[in-house]
Motif scaffolding. Structure first.
Motif, PDB file in Angstrom:
ATOM      1  N   GLU A  29       0.836  -1.209   0.000  1.00  0.00           N
ATOM      2  CA  GLU A  29       0.000   0.000   0.000  1.00  0.00           C
ATOM      3  C   GLU A  29       0.873   1.262   0.000  1.00  0.00           C
ATOM      4  O   GLU A  29       0.637   2.201  -0.769  1.00  0.00           O
ATOM      5  CB  GLU A  29      -0.915  -0.024   1.228  1.00  0.00           C
ATOM      6  CG  GLU A  29      -1.834   1.175   1.343  1.00  0.00           C
ATOM      7  CD  GLU A  29      -2.644   1.147   2.639  1.00  0.00           C
ATOM      8  OE1 GLU A  29      -2.867   2.236   3.177  1.00  0.00           O
ATOM      9  OE2 GLU A  29      -3.018   0.050   3.088  1.00  0.00           O
ATOM     10  N   LEU A  30       1.891   1.271   0.860  1.00  0.00           N
ATOM     11  CA  LEU A  30       2.775   2.428   0.931  1.00  0.00           C
ATOM     12  C   LEU A  30       3.595   2.586  -0.348  1.00  0.00           C
ATOM     13  O   LEU A  30       3.818   3.706  -0.817  1.00  0.00           O
ATOM     14  CB  LEU A  30       3.704   2.317   2.151  1.00  0.00           C
ATOM     15  CG  LEU A  30       3.035   2.486   3.517  1.00  0.00           C
ATOM     16  CD1 LEU A  30       4.025   2.190   4.638  1.00  0.00           C
ATOM     17  CD2 LEU A  30       2.440   3.870   3.669  1.00  0.00           C
ATOM     18  N   ASP A  32       2.656   1.620  -3.364  1.00  0.00           N
ATOM     19  CA  ASP A  32       1.713   2.133  -4.376  1.00  0.00           C
ATOM     20  C   ASP A  32       1.462   3.628  -4.178  1.00  0.00           C
ATOM     21  O   ASP A  32       1.430   4.405  -5.145  1.00  0.00           O
ATOM     22  CB  ASP A  32       0.384   1.373  -4.311  1.00  0.00           C
ATOM     23  CG  ASP A  32       0.490  -0.062  -4.793  1.00  0.00           C
ATOM     24  OD1 ASP A  32       1.517  -0.394  -5.443  1.00  0.00           O
ATOM     25  OD2 ASP A  32      -0.446  -0.849  -4.524  1.00  0.00           O
ATOM     26  N   LYS A  33       1.300   4.024  -2.927  1.00  0.00           N
ATOM     27  CA  LYS A  33       1.057   5.433  -2.630  1.00  0.00           C
ATOM     28  C   LYS A  33       2.274   6.287  -3.016  1.00  0.00           C
ATOM     29  O   LYS A  33       2.134   7.347  -3.628  1.00  0.00           O
ATOM     30  CB  LYS A  33       0.748   5.608  -1.140  1.00  0.00           C
ATOM     31  CG  LYS A  33       0.294   6.983  -0.758  1.00  0.00           C
ATOM     32  CD  LYS A  33      -0.128   7.061   0.700  1.00  0.00           C
ATOM     33  CE  LYS A  33      -0.590   8.455   1.041  1.00  0.00           C
ATOM     34  NZ  LYS A  33      -0.998   8.568   2.440  1.00  0.00           N
ATOM     35  N   LYS A  36       2.410   6.571  -6.769  1.00  0.00           N
ATOM     36  CA  LYS A  36       1.407   7.533  -7.255  1.00  0.00           C
ATOM     37  C   LYS A  36       1.870   8.971  -6.988  1.00  0.00           C
ATOM     38  O   LYS A  36       1.768   9.841  -7.867  1.00  0.00           O
ATOM     39  CB  LYS A  36       0.064   7.290  -6.572  1.00  0.00           C
ATOM     40  CG  LYS A  36      -1.040   8.210  -7.067  1.00  0.00           C
ATOM     41  CD  LYS A  36      -2.292   8.042  -6.250  1.00  0.00           C
ATOM     42  CE  LYS A  36      -3.380   8.989  -6.663  1.00  0.00           C
ATOM     43  NZ  LYS A  36      -3.046  10.382  -6.581  1.00  0.00           N
ATOM     44  N   GLU A  37       2.400   9.225  -5.821  1.00  0.00           N
ATOM     45  CA  GLU A  37       2.891  10.566  -5.479  1.00  0.00           C
ATOM     46  C   GLU A  37       4.060  10.967  -6.389  1.00  0.00           C
ATOM     47  O   GLU A  37       4.137  12.107  -6.854  1.00  0.00           O
ATOM     48  CB  GLU A  37       3.321  10.633  -4.003  1.00  0.00           C
ATOM     49  CG  GLU A  37       2.193  10.493  -3.013  1.00  0.00           C
ATOM     50  CD  GLU A  37       1.183  11.619  -3.091  1.00  0.00           C
ATOM     51  OE1 GLU A  37       1.565  12.773  -3.390  1.00  0.00           O
ATOM     52  OE2 GLU A  37      -0.016  11.350  -2.873  1.00  0.00           O
TER      53      GLU A  37
END
Length: 172
Positions: A29-30, A32-33, A36-37
């Motif tokens: 999750e981190l 992927d985040k 994305k950022e």
């Protein structure tokens, strides 16, 4: 108590697997985040570069347009100097002719530094994209048909772009 210890040992691997699975999910999750950022950051930087380039182009266009407008306003002054020089060519007043030539030369030199060029039209083949025909006269010779015989108003270009077309007389 040994039974309880065995049960705790049995549950611990299950709990460890569960914790590891949760940790993996959290890391994914981190990641992927973060991805994305990072992508958003790259897009924002690209947009900013495009904005900066476009702003610089617009500023340059604005400066060139203002320059062209100023030069266009000075063209009638050049015309007046040319007419005065033609009138003074046969005059006895040498000082007036020299003074007018000096003014014309200085003005022309200043405008040429800013990119102004005279469009030489006399003797050239008539081109509707570069000349403005105001009259047609019978050609004095066969080879003069379709050729510019006289220029009644000088044409100019600025930065490769025609800002005033020369008015010409064409042989027919």
């Amino acid at each position: 108590m040994s039974k309880e210890k065995e049960e705790l040992k049995k549950e611990t691997p299950k709990q460890e697997k569960k914790v590891k699975s949760q940790e993996k999910d959290k890391v994914k999750e981190l990641t992927d985040k973060l991805s994305k950022e990072h992508d958003d950051y790259l897009r924002l930087m690209a947009e900013f570069e495009t904005f900066r380039r476009r702003s610089a182009e617009e500023r340059l266009t604005l400066i060139n347009t203002a320059s062209a407008d100023t030069i266009k306003e000075l063209l009638p002054v050049l015309d007046a100097c040319e007419q005065a020089l033609k009138m003074l060519a046969n005059s006895q007043d040498e000082a007036a002719r020299q003074g007018t030539e000096l003014i014309y030369d200085k003005l022309m030199e200043s405008l040429k530094k800013r990119g102004l060029k005279v469009i030489e039209a006399k003797g050239e083949k008539f081109d509707a994209d570069r000349h403005e025909a105001i009259a047609q006269i019978p050609a004095p010779a066969e080879e003069m048909k379709g050729v510019v015989i006289d220029v009644t108003r000088t044409g100019y270009e600025l930065g490769g772009k025609i800002i005033r077309y020369p008015q010409v007389v064409v042989g027919a």
